[in-house]
Every structure is written in C-alpha cells, then in structure tokens.
Motif scaffolding. Sequence first.
Motif, PDB file in Angstrom:
ATOM      1  N   ILE A  13       0.836  -1.194   0.000  1.00 10.17           N
ATOM      2  CA  ILE A  13       0.000   0.000   0.000  1.00 10.17           C
ATOM      3  C   ILE A  13       0.873   1.248   0.000  1.00 10.17           C
ATOM      4  CG2 ILE A  13      -1.643   1.355   1.364  1.00 10.17           C
ATOM      5  CD1 ILE A  13      -2.863  -1.301   2.280  1.00 10.17           C
ATOM      6  N   ALA A  14       1.936   1.170   0.784  1.00  7.49           N
ATOM      7  CA  ALA A  14       2.818   2.328   0.890  1.00  7.49           C
ATOM      8  C   ALA A  14       3.492   2.648  -0.429  1.00  7.49           C
ATOM      9  CB  ALA A  14       3.874   2.080   1.968  1.00  7.49           C
ATOM     10  N   VAL A  15       3.919   1.599  -1.148  1.00  6.03           N
ATOM     11  CA  VAL A  15       4.653   1.867  -2.384  1.00  6.03           C
ATOM     12  C   VAL A  15       3.731   2.088  -3.568  1.00  6.03           C
ATOM     13  CG1 VAL A  15       6.664   0.563  -1.659  1.00  6.03           C
ATOM     14  CG2 VAL A  15       4.866  -0.578  -2.966  1.00  6.03           C
ATOM     15  N   SER A  16       2.452   1.740  -3.403  1.00  4.93           N
ATOM     16  CA  SER A  16       1.527   1.905  -4.528  1.00  4.93           C
ATOM     17  C   SER A  16       1.411   3.360  -4.948  1.00  4.93           C
ATOM     18  CB  SER A  16       0.140   1.355  -4.176  1.00  4.93           C
ATOM     19  OG  SER A  16      -0.423   2.090  -3.113  1.00  4.93           O
ATOM     20  N   VAL A  17       1.579   4.272  -3.959  1.00  3.13           N
ATOM     21  CA  VAL A  17       1.478   5.685  -4.295  1.00  3.13           C
ATOM     22  C   VAL A  17       2.679   6.176  -5.074  1.00  3.13           C
ATOM     23  CG1 VAL A  17       0.065   6.176  -2.268  1.00  3.13           C
ATOM     24  CG2 VAL A  17       2.543   6.426  -2.123  1.00  3.13           C
ATOM     25  N   GLU A 124      -4.426   9.387 -27.160  1.00  2.90           N
ATOM     26  CA  GLU A 124      -5.373  10.480 -27.350  1.00  2.90           C
ATOM     27  C   GLU A 124      -6.489  10.408 -26.314  1.00  2.90           C
ATOM     28  OE1 GLU A 124      -6.516  10.058 -31.462  1.00  2.90           O
ATOM     29  OE2 GLU A 124      -4.832  11.314 -32.108  1.00  2.90           O
ATOM     30  N   VAL A 125      -6.098  10.177 -25.064  1.00  3.28           N
ATOM     31  CA  VAL A 125      -7.047  10.104 -23.955  1.00  3.28           C
ATOM     32  C   VAL A 125      -6.499  10.937 -22.799  1.00  3.28           C
ATOM     33  CG1 VAL A 125      -7.808   7.774 -24.618  1.00  3.28           C
ATOM     34  CG2 VAL A 125      -5.928   8.052 -22.966  1.00  3.28           C
ATOM     35  N   PRO A 126      -7.330  11.262 -21.807  1.00  4.52           N
ATOM     36  CA  PRO A 126      -6.840  12.006 -20.643  1.00  4.52           C
ATOM     37  C   PRO A 126      -5.711  11.248 -19.948  1.00  4.52           C
ATOM     38  CG  PRO A 126      -9.229  11.979 -20.665  1.00  4.52           C
ATOM     39  CD  PRO A 126      -8.789  11.017 -21.716  1.00  4.52           C
ATOM     40  N   TYR A 127      -4.657  11.959 -19.577  1.00  6.03           N
ATOM     41  CA  TYR A 127      -3.528  11.317 -18.907  1.00  6.03           C
ATOM     42  C   TYR A 127      -3.058  12.174 -17.740  1.00  6.03           C
ATOM     43  CZ  TYR A 127      -0.825  14.627 -21.771  1.00  6.03           C
ATOM     44  OH  TYR A 127      -0.334  15.761 -22.369  1.00  6.03           O
ATOM     45  N   VAL A 128      -2.266  11.595 -16.839  1.00  3.04           N
ATOM     46  CA  VAL A 128      -1.841  12.297 -15.628  1.00  3.04           C
ATOM     47  C   VAL A 128      -0.330  12.396 -15.514  1.00  3.04           C
ATOM     48  CG1 VAL A 128      -3.910  11.659 -14.340  1.00  3.04           C
ATOM     49  CG2 VAL A 128      -1.899  10.174 -14.246  1.00  3.04           C
ATOM     50  N   ASN A 129       0.372  12.074 -16.568  1.00  2.00           N
ATOM     51  CA  ASN A 129       1.825  12.003 -16.507  1.00  2.00           C
ATOM     52  C   ASN A 129       2.487  12.982 -17.455  1.00  2.00           C
ATOM     53  OD1 ASN A 129       4.513  10.855 -16.107  1.00  2.00           O
ATOM     54  ND2 ASN A 129       3.375   9.121 -15.273  1.00  2.00           N
ATOM     55  N   ASN A 155     -20.929   6.325 -20.634  1.00  2.00           N
ATOM     56  CA  ASN A 155     -21.682   5.611 -19.601  1.00  2.00           C
ATOM     57  C   ASN A 155     -21.482   6.199 -18.208  1.00  2.00           C
ATOM     58  OD1 ASN A 155     -23.044   2.999 -20.766  1.00  2.00           O
ATOM     59  ND2 ASN A 155     -21.077   3.182 -21.823  1.00  2.00           N
ATOM     60  N   GLY A 156     -20.854   7.376 -18.155  1.00  3.97           N
ATOM     61  CA  GLY A 156     -20.726   8.073 -16.884  1.00  3.97           C
ATOM     62  C   GLY A 156     -19.487   7.765 -16.071  1.00  3.97           C
ATOM     63  N   TYR A 157     -18.470   7.173 -16.694  1.00  2.00           N
ATOM     64  CA  TYR A 157     -17.238   6.829 -15.973  1.00  2.00           C
ATOM     65  C   TYR A 157     -16.074   7.631 -16.550  1.00  2.00           C
ATOM     66  CZ  TYR A 157     -20.279   2.968 -14.750  1.00  2.00           C
ATOM     67  OH  TYR A 157     -21.340   2.231 -14.324  1.00  2.00           O
ATOM     68  N   THR A 158     -15.180   8.068 -15.668  1.00  3.21           N
ATOM     69  CA  THR A 158     -14.050   8.887 -16.097  1.00  3.21           C
ATOM     70  C   THR A 158     -12.741   8.203 -15.752  1.00  3.21           C
ATOM     71  OG1 THR A 158     -15.351  10.885 -15.684  1.00  3.21           O
ATOM     72  CG2 THR A 158     -12.968  11.151 -15.958  1.00  3.21           C
ATOM     73  N   LEU A 159     -11.977   7.869 -16.785  1.00  2.19           N
ATOM     74  CA  LEU A 159     -10.711   7.167 -16.610  1.00  2.19           C
ATOM     75  C   LEU A 159      -9.544   8.062 -17.006  1.00  2.19           C
ATOM     76  CD1 LEU A 159     -11.742   3.771 -18.285  1.00  2.19           C
ATOM     77  CD2 LEU A 159     -11.751   4.319 -15.834  1.00  2.19           C
ATOM     78  N   TYR A 160      -8.378   7.744 -16.447  1.00  3.19           N
ATOM     79  CA  TYR A 160      -7.152   8.466 -16.790  1.00  3.19           C
ATOM     80  C   TYR A 160      -6.041   7.472 -17.065  1.00  3.19           C
ATOM     81  CZ  TYR A 160      -9.533  12.564 -14.940  1.00  3.19           C
ATOM     82  OH  TYR A 160     -10.439  13.575 -14.731  1.00  3.19           O
ATOM     83  N   ALA A 161      -5.269   7.748 -18.097  1.00  2.00           N
ATOM     84  CA  ALA A 161      -4.106   6.927 -18.401  1.00  2.00           C
ATOM     85  C   ALA A 161      -2.955   7.352 -17.491  1.00  2.00           C
ATOM     86  CB  ALA A 161      -3.715   7.090 -19.862  1.00  2.00           C
ATOM     87  N   VAL A 213      -7.401   9.060  -6.323  1.00  2.00           N
ATOM     88  CA  VAL A 213      -6.389  10.113  -6.468  1.00  2.00           C
ATOM     89  C   VAL A 213      -5.382   9.751  -7.561  1.00  2.00           C
ATOM     90  CG1 VAL A 213      -5.008  11.776  -5.166  1.00  2.00           C
ATOM     91  CG2 VAL A 213      -6.640  10.348  -3.968  1.00  2.00           C
ATOM     92  N   TYR A 214      -5.859   9.131  -8.622  1.00  2.00           N
ATOM     93  CA  TYR A 214      -5.044   8.808  -9.788  1.00  2.00           C
ATOM     94  C   TYR A 214      -3.877   7.873  -9.460  1.00  2.00           C
ATOM     95  CZ  TYR A 214      -7.535  13.132 -10.717  1.00  2.00           C
ATOM     96  OH  TYR A 214      -8.519  14.096 -10.790  1.00  2.00           O
ATOM     97  N   GLN A 215      -4.002   7.124  -8.374  1.00  3.41           N
ATOM     98  CA  GLN A 215      -2.952   6.195  -7.971  1.00  3.41           C
ATOM     99  C   GLN A 215      -3.203   4.812  -8.555  1.00  3.41           C
ATOM    100  OE1 GLN A 215      -2.122   6.317  -3.667  1.00  3.41           O
ATOM    101  NE2 GLN A 215      -3.320   8.191  -3.595  1.00  3.41           N
ATOM    102  N   LEU A 216      -2.170   3.965  -8.485  1.00  2.00           N
ATOM    103  CA  LEU A 216      -2.290   2.578  -8.914  1.00  2.00           C
ATOM    104  C   LEU A 216      -2.385   1.718  -7.661  1.00  2.00           C
ATOM    105  CD1 LEU A 216       0.369   2.620 -11.765  1.00  2.00           C
ATOM    106  CD2 LEU A 216      -2.092   3.032 -11.917  1.00  2.00           C
ATOM    107  N   VAL A 217      -3.618   1.495  -7.225  1.00  2.00           N
ATOM    108  CA  VAL A 217      -3.880   0.751  -5.993  1.00  2.00           C
ATOM    109  C   VAL A 217      -4.975  -0.277  -6.260  1.00  2.00           C
ATOM    110  CG1 VAL A 217      -3.127   2.516  -4.358  1.00  2.00           C
ATOM    111  CG2 VAL A 217      -5.439   2.624  -5.298  1.00  2.00           C
TER     112      VAL A 217
END
Length: 290
Positions: A13-17, A124-129, A155-161, A213-217
């Motif tokens: 959990i600690a390193v996932s952030v 060509e999608v929203p990204y956080v990096n 369908n009402g869902y928002t994803l980020y690469a 929070v855009y994390q990989l958890v």
Amino acid sequence: MDLKELKLKVALIAVSVMLLAACTNNEKNAELKNIPFGNKQNEPKITDVAEDDKDKETESKDESADTDENKTEEAESDDETEEEVNDRMPNEENVYDQSSILAIVNRGETLDPTYVPRDLVTIEVPYVNDIPMVNQLRKEASDALTKLFDDASKNGYTLYAVSGYRSYDYQAELYDNYVLSHGEEVARMFSAPAGASEHQTGLAMDVSSEEVVYQLVDTFGNTDDGVWVNDNAHRFGFIIRYPYGKDHITGYMYEPWHLRYVGTDLSYELYESGLTYEEYLWEQGIDVKN
C-alpha cells in the motif's frame, strides 16, 4: 492474515502511491506523484481529444444508417482475410514473436533489451503524466484505448491513463530503485525486471481514476470506474492481465489497473474463460514459462 502477510500488505500500500515514481531525484524525469490536485498546475493533463456532442450525435446517426452496408463489408472482409483472422489467435509463432500483439511477456518469457515497437504513437485520452514516453502505445492499442475511454465516458465513468510504454532501460532503473528501497521480495510482487515488463511491448496501459487520487492501488478495482473497466475492457481488446487470486500463476499481485491489449478475438476468450494468458496458452498446448 499472519504478521508476514500483514507487513507485506502495508508495504504494498505504501509503495503503490509511488509506482511509476522517479528512478532518480531529477524532478524533470519524475513519474506520477501522490500530490493533491488542488490547483491548475498540479491537475491531471487532459488531452483535447473529446469531440463535440453534436458531432457525436451526427456520427452516431451516420453509423446507424450504414449498419447493413458495414455488416456486408465486414463479412466480405472476413472471407478475404481468413489467414489474418487466424493470426489474431495465439499460436506457436505469434506467441513468441515480440512484435506480435499476442506476444507473451513475463519473467519466464522476456523481451530483447533492444526491442522498441516501431508504431508507437502518443495516446489520445486524458492522462496524468508529464513523461512523453509513458504516454505512448502502439497504434492499434492506442486506437482501442480511445474507444474504451470514450465508451466509459458515455456511460458516466471517467478514466485516466497513467503509464503506457516504457523502454528496457527505463524499466531497469525503475525496478532497481524499488529493490533498493523495499527489497527484492516485495519489489517482485508489483514490479517487473527489465525485459519482463509488458509495458515494453507498447501494448499495456495502467489506468486510474479521481476516486483513488489517480494512484495505482488495488482499491481501484472496487470503484465504479474500476468495476466498469473489469466488466468492459475485453469489448475493446484489453484484458486485466493480473487478476485477483492468480498471483501464483502470473507472478504479480492483483492489478486491476493494468490493461494489456491482445485484440478482441483473444480478449473475449480470456474474459469468458476466466483464465490468465498463461493458463490459456497451456490449455492450447503452448508450453510458455512463467
């Protein structure tokens, strides 16, 4: 859960952030950080790729009007490209071809250090990096990801690469950093050594959402966005490569965020069977290592 398992869980959990954090102290090369997105400077980078709603409605009507014609063309195309259709399912040749969308990549079946996909494009999608390299995928996978994100949005869902392509050298630095920080036993559970990462193929993308929070958890898998991804990614040719309870097969902990593109022929097969890619290949008599 015994003490050892509890400690490992806490460590993960600690390193996932910081999964995708910098391998050096150079902020210019830093990956996604666990920082508040309370101001414009730190908000996720969102590419301007969404079409106008009116244009989408027009396009939808045009597609509907051409349905019968498209079906006829697809049928003719299938008759003409039977060999190509067969190549989209695993066989002894394409599974071991590192340039194939069906290439198997894990700790037992690795990529050459010099391998770089020739058809990488910027997603060509929203990204956080902010790292240009990780905002790339192979063209076919990128197109499929755009369709997946568009359908999620409808369908009402928002994803980020979060992170796509990674070079051999970049993965080496990333993995070595995790080993130094957390020890190899823990690092091996969530990160791949250089050559053993699907990200080097340009066919894998880590995704996340605002809710985590855009994390990989792993909790991403319990969010509405994560549930939708799990239930629908296969419709666009992607699979959840490291599913829950299969770590003894894949070698990696549950990663609901890690999508691997394999094409819709295989993605439907894997989704409906509930098998990992390794298990599926073994059932086909293809003796891949893991």
